[in-house]
Design a protein around this motif. Structure first.
Motif, PDB file in Angstrom:
ATOM      1  N   HIS A  36       0.854  -1.191   0.000  1.00 20.62           N
ATOM      2  CA  HIS A  36       0.000   0.000   0.000  1.00 20.62           C
ATOM      3  C   HIS A  36       0.890   1.240   0.000  1.00 20.62           C
ATOM      4  O   HIS A  36       1.629   1.484   0.967  1.00 20.62           O
ATOM      5  N   TYR A  41      -2.977   7.825  -0.247  1.00 22.76           N
ATOM      6  CA  TYR A  41      -3.949   8.144   0.802  1.00 22.76           C
ATOM      7  C   TYR A  41      -3.824   9.590   1.276  1.00 22.76           C
ATOM      8  O   TYR A  41      -4.350   9.953   2.324  1.00 22.76           O
ATOM      9  N   LYS A  69      -5.895   6.928   7.248  1.00 25.51           N
ATOM     10  CA  LYS A  69      -6.797   6.541   6.161  1.00 25.51           C
ATOM     11  C   LYS A  69      -6.493   5.123   5.672  1.00 25.51           C
ATOM     12  O   LYS A  69      -7.415   4.323   5.432  1.00 25.51           O
ATOM     13  N   CYS A  70      -5.230   4.801   5.522  1.00 29.42           N
ATOM     14  CA  CYS A  70      -4.842   3.482   5.017  1.00 29.42           C
ATOM     15  C   CYS A  70      -5.190   2.384   6.018  1.00 29.42           C
ATOM     16  O   CYS A  70      -5.821   1.387   5.663  1.00 29.42           O
ATOM     17  N   SER A  72      -7.280   2.488   8.545  1.00 33.34           N
ATOM     18  CA  SER A  72      -8.722   2.426   8.775  1.00 33.34           C
ATOM     19  C   SER A  72      -9.430   1.686   7.644  1.00 33.34           C
ATOM     20  O   SER A  72     -10.360   0.902   7.878  1.00 33.34           O
ATOM     21  N   LYS A  73      -8.986   1.903   6.417  1.00 35.22           N
ATOM     22  CA  LYS A  73      -9.564   1.190   5.274  1.00 35.22           C
ATOM     23  C   LYS A  73      -9.327  -0.317   5.404  1.00 35.22           C
ATOM     24  O   LYS A  73     -10.240  -1.123   5.204  1.00 35.22           O
ATOM     25  N   GLU A  77     -12.061  -3.859   6.462  1.00 34.34           N
ATOM     26  CA  GLU A  77     -12.245  -5.034   5.602  1.00 34.34           C
ATOM     27  C   GLU A  77     -11.999  -6.353   6.315  1.00 34.34           C
ATOM     28  O   GLU A  77     -12.526  -7.392   5.911  1.00 34.34           O
TER      29      GLU A  77
END
Length: 226
Positions: A36, A41, A69-70, A72-73, A77
């Motif tokens: 990632h 982000y 942001k990364c 939390s995304k 999932e």
């Protein structure tokens, strides 16, 4: 096992997973690795992920917003057993730690960079901080590769001979004994005769003794104090 690696330099990290043991683990479907890029982000046009320190001082700091942001995304999932931050001031990686992490199902590895990350990242998200030694690298990417290799090789099905990992240095608190292969004699140097006789109980006893002697000579700090 699923490993999600957060980094500003994904291209630096990909090659170790495209060869050797880790590639085999990925090809077999035993491990999945996902990179990632933190710059994806950001909320600014310049893809900026770092800024100056409050209070002044040399070195840039990774900002909390893109990391938040990364992570939390990813957490939305699936559940993660550990969120690991690679940092020189973390707990030093050893075989016991690798053994424990190899049993996890999902982990995130955050690679530090520049002067590190905003402390609030560590306070809010990180469950384990890991160092590969008492020295500083330009970023956490190489440390993350070392950590992943140490973990992945222990997962059942990755190595062709699963007992191999169990006889590595440090698994029993000792260094590994010396090993030999063909030819039995080379330039006047001979393999110890005990290894050629086929008496496996004696061979194992010899190996244990040599492991102890080698540890006492090279790493006496690993032996219990008398």
């Amino acid at each position: 096992m699923r490993i999600d690696i957060i980094t500003v330099l994904p291209e630096l990290l990909k090659s170790p997973f495209e060869a050797s043991i880790m590639k085999r683990a990925v090809d077999k479907g035993i491990v999945s690795v996902h990179f990632h890029n933190l710059r994806e982000y950001t909320s600014n046009n310049y893809k900026q992920v770092d800024d100056y320190q409050f209070g002044g001082g040399a070195g840039m700091v990774l900002m909390i917003e893109p990391i938040d942001k990364c992570i939390s995304k990813l957490r939305a999932e699936r559940h993660y057993d550990e969120i690991i931050y690679m940092t020189p001031d973390g707990e030093t990686l050893n075989q016991s730690m690798a053994n424990g992490l190899s049993l996890k199902k999902n982990i995130i590895v955050l690679c530090g960079h520049y002067k590190g990350v905003d402390q609030r990242v560590r306070d809010l998200f990180i469950t384990k901080e890991v160092s590969i030694g008492d020295y500083v690298l330009s970023g956490g990417e190489l440390g993350a590769a070392v950590l992943c290799d140490a973990i992945v090789r222990l997962i059942p099905g990755v190595l062709n001979n699963e007992t191999s990992a169990l006889t590595d240095s440090f698994q029993d608190g000792l260094l590994a004994p010396p090993v030999y292969t063909r030819p039995a004699t080379y330039k006047g140097m001979e393999v110890p005769k005990i290894l050629l006789g086929g008496n496996f109980p004696k061979i194992e006893a010899w190996r244990e003794q040599k492991a102890y002697e080698r540890t006492r000579e090279i790493r006496p700090d690993l032996l219990p104090e008398k």
